[in-house]
Design a protein around this motif. Structure first.
Motif, short mmCIF file in Angstrom:
data_model
loop_
_atom_site.label_atom_id
_atom_site.label_comp_id
_atom_site.label_asym_id
_atom_site.label_seq_id
_atom_site.Cartn_x
_atom_site.Cartn_y
_atom_site.Cartn_z
N TRP A 166 -0.24 3.86 -2.68
CA TRP A 166 -1.55 4.40 -2.30
C TRP A 166 -1.42 5.38 -1.14
CZ3 TRP A 166 -4.36 4.26 2.23
CH2 TRP A 166 -5.71 4.66 2.15
N ARG A 167 -0.60 5.06 -0.15
CA ARG A 167 -0.44 5.93 1.01
C ARG A 167 0.26 7.25 0.64
NH1 ARG A 167 -0.81 4.20 6.17
NH2 ARG A 167 1.09 5.30 6.81
N ARG A 205 0.16 8.74 -2.35
CA ARG A 205 -0.82 9.53 -3.09
C ARG A 205 -1.88 10.11 -2.16
NH1 ARG A 205 -1.51 5.36 -8.23
NH2 ARG A 205 0.04 6.34 -9.60
N SER A 206 -2.34 9.32 -1.21
CA SER A 206 -3.39 9.78 -0.31
C SER A 206 -2.89 10.91 0.59
CB SER A 206 -3.89 8.61 0.55
OG SER A 206 -4.52 7.63 -0.25
N ALA A 207 -1.68 10.78 1.10
CA ALA A 207 -1.13 11.82 1.98
C ALA A 207 -0.96 13.13 1.23
CB ALA A 207 0.21 11.36 2.56
N ALA A 235 -2.67 14.08 -1.43
CA ALA A 235 -4.00 14.60 -1.75
C ALA A 235 -4.64 15.27 -0.55
CB ALA A 235 -4.89 13.47 -2.27
N ARG A 236 -4.52 14.66 0.63
CA ARG A 236 -5.11 15.25 1.84
C ARG A 236 -4.49 16.61 2.16
NH1 ARG A 236 -4.66 9.96 3.78
NH2 ARG A 236 -2.80 10.54 4.96
N ARG A 281 0.82 -1.22 0.00
CA ARG A 281 0.00 0.00 0.00
C ARG A 281 0.85 1.27 0.00
NH1 ARG A 281 -4.92 0.20 3.94
NH2 ARG A 281 -5.48 1.75 2.37
#
Length: 274
Positions: A243-244, A246-248, A250-251, A240
């Motif tokens: 994914w992590r 990209r998510s961090a 984006a947030r 992951r």
């Protein structure tokens, strides 16, 4: 009588090492014995106080009557006969790069946008996994810059970093985990520019992973190291990492990270929060 060159017979220790080398020849690099090292090259105190407790519950440790040599072999940090493995040296070695030349990290901070810019800070982190993770966290945090932004609620402001630390940490830890320690002596490199951070590690796609599926398919060049990093809390869950990251980003409202997957290297580019 023929007076040719005498052939020296191998000693029992040499025969044992050669037998181990043959036995582990098809194993991943991190599971193979490193024949230039011995148990003195491992930090046994670090192993017993930090590494072992990450794998074994406290109550079980209290009941553990096994010698440290048995625990080292059980966790694949040494072979059954006591020779350190690649994992053992990378994870708890006193000087990993002395035996695994690429097992270190290079950090360079540039004052500008390219490699010709002045260097304002640089470090080589040459310790084991535990020591490197501790130093790296402090180093990254010290270079982050913050700005005020409106927070939740009336008259509230909060300081936000120019890069989310979670994305930075995940990027660097994944570079350490997936790099090719066997075929390259180059370090993991962190190049910090005024507008972006580039993290590059030797070793392109491995196993089932290809440039067109790297964000969907997982494989592990160093499975023992991956397991160790999860147990120590340096990675959250297997498979992951992208994914992590990209998510961090984006947030935090940061630009989408860039992944450059080439035959012999892998780079992640994190761009500064506008």
């Amino acid at each position: 009588m023929h007076q040719g060159t005498k052939t020296r017979e191998a000693t029992s220790d040499e025969e044992r090492l050669l037998a181990e080398q043959r036995r582990f020849s098809t194993a991943p690099f991190d599971a193979r014995p490193v024949l230039t090292a011995d148990e003195n090259d491992l930090d046994l105190r670090l192993f017993t106080t930090t590494y072992l407790p990450s794998f074994v519950a406290a109550e079980s440790l209290e009941e553990n009557q096994r010698p440290v040599e048995a625990d080292l072999a059980w966790l694949r940090l040494t072979t059954p006969s006591g020779t350190p493995t690649g994992l053992g040296l990378i994870a708890v070695g006193r000087d990993p790069a002395a035996h695994v030349p690429g097992a270190y990290l290079q950090f360079i901070r540039y004052q500008g946008l390219d490699l010709d810019a002045p260097v304002v800070d640089q470090h080589e982190l040459r310790g084991n996994l535990v020591g490197t993770a501790t130093r790296l966290s402090a180093l990254l945090t010290s270079h982050l810059r913050h700005k005020l932004a409106e927070g939740d609620g009336l008259f509230r402001e909060e300081q936000l970093p120019d890069y989310p630390l979670e994305a930075l940490r995940e990027t660097c830890m994944n570079a350490i985990m997936h790099r090719d320690y066997e075929r390259s002596h180059a370090p993991v490199r962190i190049a910090w520019f005024d507008d972006r951070i580039e993290v590059t590690n030797p070793g392109g796609p491995f196993g089932q992973v290809r440039p067109d599926n790297f964000d969907r398919v997982n494989d592990y060049r160093n499975p023992g190291l991956a397991r160790a990093m999860k147990a120590l809390g340096y990675v959250n869950r297997f498979g992951r990492g992208i994914w992590r990251i990209r998510s961090a980003m984006a947030r935090a409202g940061s630009p989408v990270p860039e992944f450059r997957v080439e035959q012999g290297s892998w780079s992640v580019v994190l761009r500064k929060w506008p």
